[in-house]
Design a protein around this motif. Sequence first.
Motif, PDB file in Angstrom:
ATOM      1  N   MET A 269     -76.319  16.849 132.217  1.00 21.83           N
ATOM      2  CA  MET A 269     -75.301  16.799 133.246  1.00 21.83           C
ATOM      3  C   MET A 269     -74.276  15.701 132.949  1.00 21.83           C
ATOM      4  N   ARG A 270     -74.731  14.649 132.277  1.00 22.15           N
ATOM      5  CA  ARG A 270     -73.836  13.533 131.993  1.00 22.15           C
ATOM      6  C   ARG A 270     -72.754  13.920 130.983  1.00 22.15           C
ATOM      7  N   ASN A 271     -73.115  14.637 129.945  1.00 22.25           N
ATOM      8  CA  ASN A 271     -72.140  14.992 128.912  1.00 22.25           C
ATOM      9  C   ASN A 271     -71.009  15.884 129.429  1.00 22.25           C
ATOM     10  N   PRO A 272     -71.299  16.954 130.194  1.00 21.60           N
ATOM     11  CA  PRO A 272     -70.178  17.737 130.731  1.00 21.60           C
ATOM     12  C   PRO A 272     -69.311  16.937 131.701  1.00 21.60           C
ATOM     13  N   SER A 273     -69.926  16.036 132.468  1.00 27.49           N
ATOM     14  CA  SER A 273     -69.141  15.211 133.391  1.00 27.49           C
ATOM     15  C   SER A 273     -68.188  14.312 132.623  1.00 27.49           C
ATOM     16  N   LEU A 274     -68.670  13.675 131.575  1.00 25.37           N
ATOM     17  CA  LEU A 274     -67.803  12.830 130.759  1.00 25.37           C
ATOM     18  C   LEU A 274     -66.736  13.655 130.043  1.00 25.37           C
ATOM     19  N   ALA A 275     -67.081  14.855 129.624  1.00 26.19           N
ATOM     20  CA  ALA A 275     -66.103  15.713 128.951  1.00 26.19           C
ATOM     21  C   ALA A 275     -64.969  16.095 129.901  1.00 26.19           C
ATOM     22  N   PHE A 276     -65.300  16.461 131.133  1.00 33.47           N
ATOM     23  CA  PHE A 276     -64.258  16.798 132.106  1.00 33.47           C
ATOM     24  C   PHE A 276     -63.407  15.580 132.435  1.00 33.47           C
ATOM     25  N   PHE A 277     -64.044  14.423 132.557  1.00 35.09           N
ATOM     26  CA  PHE A 277     -63.301  13.191 132.847  1.00 35.09           C
ATOM     27  C   PHE A 277     -62.361  12.852 131.693  1.00 35.09           C
ATOM     28  N   ASP A 278     -62.861  12.961 130.459  1.00 32.34           N
ATOM     29  CA  ASP A 278     -62.038  12.644 129.293  1.00 32.34           C
ATOM     30  C   ASP A 278     -60.896  13.640 129.103  1.00 32.34           C
ATOM     31  N   ALA A 279     -61.103  14.875 129.506  1.00 31.48           N
ATOM     32  CA  ALA A 279     -60.063  15.892 129.331  1.00 31.48           C
ATOM     33  C   ALA A 279     -59.021  15.859 130.445  1.00 31.48           C
ATOM     34  N   SER A 280     -59.274  15.140 131.517  1.00 27.03           N
ATOM     35  CA  SER A 280     -58.352  15.170 132.650  1.00 27.03           C
ATOM     36  C   SER A 280     -57.005  14.509 132.332  1.00 27.03           C
ATOM     37  N   ALA A 281     -56.987  13.443 131.544  1.00 23.14           N
ATOM     38  CA  ALA A 281     -55.719  12.768 131.237  1.00 23.14           C
ATOM     39  C   ALA A 281     -54.789  13.637 130.388  1.00 23.14           C
ATOM     40  N   PRO A 282     -55.250  14.201 129.264  1.00 25.87           N
ATOM     41  CA  PRO A 282     -54.310  15.032 128.499  1.00 25.87           C
ATOM     42  C   PRO A 282     -53.895  16.303 129.232  1.00 25.87           C
ATOM     43  N   ILE A 283     -54.802  16.890 129.961  1.00 22.03           N
ATOM     44  CA  ILE A 283     -54.436  18.094 130.717  1.00 22.03           C
ATOM     45  C   ILE A 283     -53.442  17.743 131.812  1.00 22.03           C
ATOM     46  N   GLY A 284     -53.669  16.624 132.510  1.00 21.18           N
ATOM     47  CA  GLY A 284     -52.736  16.182 133.539  1.00 21.18           C
ATOM     48  C   GLY A 284     -51.371  15.849 132.969  1.00 21.18           C
ATOM     49  N   GLY A 285     -51.347  15.232 131.795  1.00 21.06           N
ATOM     50  CA  GLY A 285     -50.069  14.938 131.157  1.00 21.06           C
ATOM     51  C   GLY A 285     -49.310  16.190 130.783  1.00 21.06           C
ATOM     52  N   TYR A 286     -50.015  17.182 130.264  1.00 23.75           N
ATOM     53  CA  TYR A 286     -49.374  18.444 129.893  1.00 23.75           C
ATOM     54  C   TYR A 286     -48.856  19.182 131.126  1.00 23.75           C
ATOM     55  N   VAL A 287     -49.701  19.311 132.122  1.00 17.62           N
ATOM     56  CA  VAL A 287     -49.299  20.035 133.339  1.00 17.62           C
ATOM     57  C   VAL A 287     -48.169  19.290 134.053  1.00 17.62           C
ATOM     58  N   GLY A 288     -48.281  17.958 134.130  1.00 18.76           N
ATOM     59  CA  GLY A 288     -47.225  17.175 134.769  1.00 18.76           C
ATOM     60  C   GLY A 288     -45.899  17.301 134.037  1.00 18.76           C
ATOM     61  N   GLY A 289     -45.941  17.259 132.707  1.00 17.83           N
ATOM     62  CA  GLY A 289     -44.713  17.430 131.933  1.00 17.83           C
ATOM     63  C   GLY A 289     -44.108  18.814 132.096  1.00 17.83           C
ATOM     64  N   PHE A 290     -44.960  19.808 132.155  1.00 16.74           N
ATOM     65  CA  PHE A 290     -44.482  21.180 132.353  1.00 16.74           C
ATOM     66  C   PHE A 290     -43.821  21.339 133.719  1.00 16.74           C
ATOM     67  N   ILE A 291     -44.476  20.837 134.762  1.00 21.25           N
ATOM     68  CA  ILE A 291     -43.919  20.950 136.118  1.00 21.25           C
ATOM     69  C   ILE A 291     -42.613  20.167 136.218  1.00 21.25           C
ATOM     70  N   ALA A 292     -42.588  18.949 135.670  1.00 23.94           N
ATOM     71  CA  ALA A 292     -41.364  18.146 135.715  1.00 23.94           C
ATOM     72  C   ALA A 292     -40.234  18.837 134.961  1.00 23.94           C
ATOM     73  N   GLY A 293     -40.536  19.408 133.802  1.00 20.74           N
ATOM     74  CA  GLY A 293     -39.514  20.117 133.042  1.00 20.74           C
ATOM     75  C   GLY A 293     -38.960  21.319 133.779  1.00 20.74           C
ATOM     76  N   GLU A 294     -39.832  22.071 134.413  1.00 22.00           N
ATOM     77  CA  GLU A 294     -39.372  23.228 135.183  1.00 22.00           C
ATOM     78  C   GLU A 294     -38.505  22.803 136.370  1.00 22.00           C
ATOM     79  N   PHE A 295     -38.908  21.739 137.053  1.00 22.68           N
ATOM     80  CA  PHE A 295     -38.099  21.270 138.173  1.00 22.68           C
ATOM     81  C   PHE A 295     -36.741  20.760 137.708  1.00 22.68           C
ATOM     82  N   ILE A 296     -36.699  20.050 136.590  1.00 20.63           N
ATOM     83  CA  ILE A 296     -35.426  19.525 136.091  1.00 20.63           C
ATOM     84  C   ILE A 296     -34.493  20.673 135.713  1.00 20.63           C
TER      85      ILE A 296
END
Length: 70
Positions: free
Chosen positions: A1-28
């Motif tokens: 259970m620990r490994n998938p939790s750490l994997a999701f936590f570690d993946a949240s920053a790059p995914i958030g950066g990609y999604v945030g950049g995409f949303i910001a670009g579309e709004f601009i």
Amino acid sequence: MRNPSLAFFDASAPIGGYVGGFIAGEFIERASLMWMLVFIAAVSLVVTVALWALLPREVSVDHGEKLDWI
């Protein structure tokens, strides 16, 4: 259970950066800055209410005794 939790936590920053950049670009491209600020405020409100409703309440560790703040 620990490994998938750490994997999701570690993946949240790059995914958030990609999604945030995409949303910001579309709004601009499609809307003015005011609508982006309104969108950010609405998303923040939704996340705040969801976290308030879903997170467990904090249990007091004091139990009527004095805490040593120092």
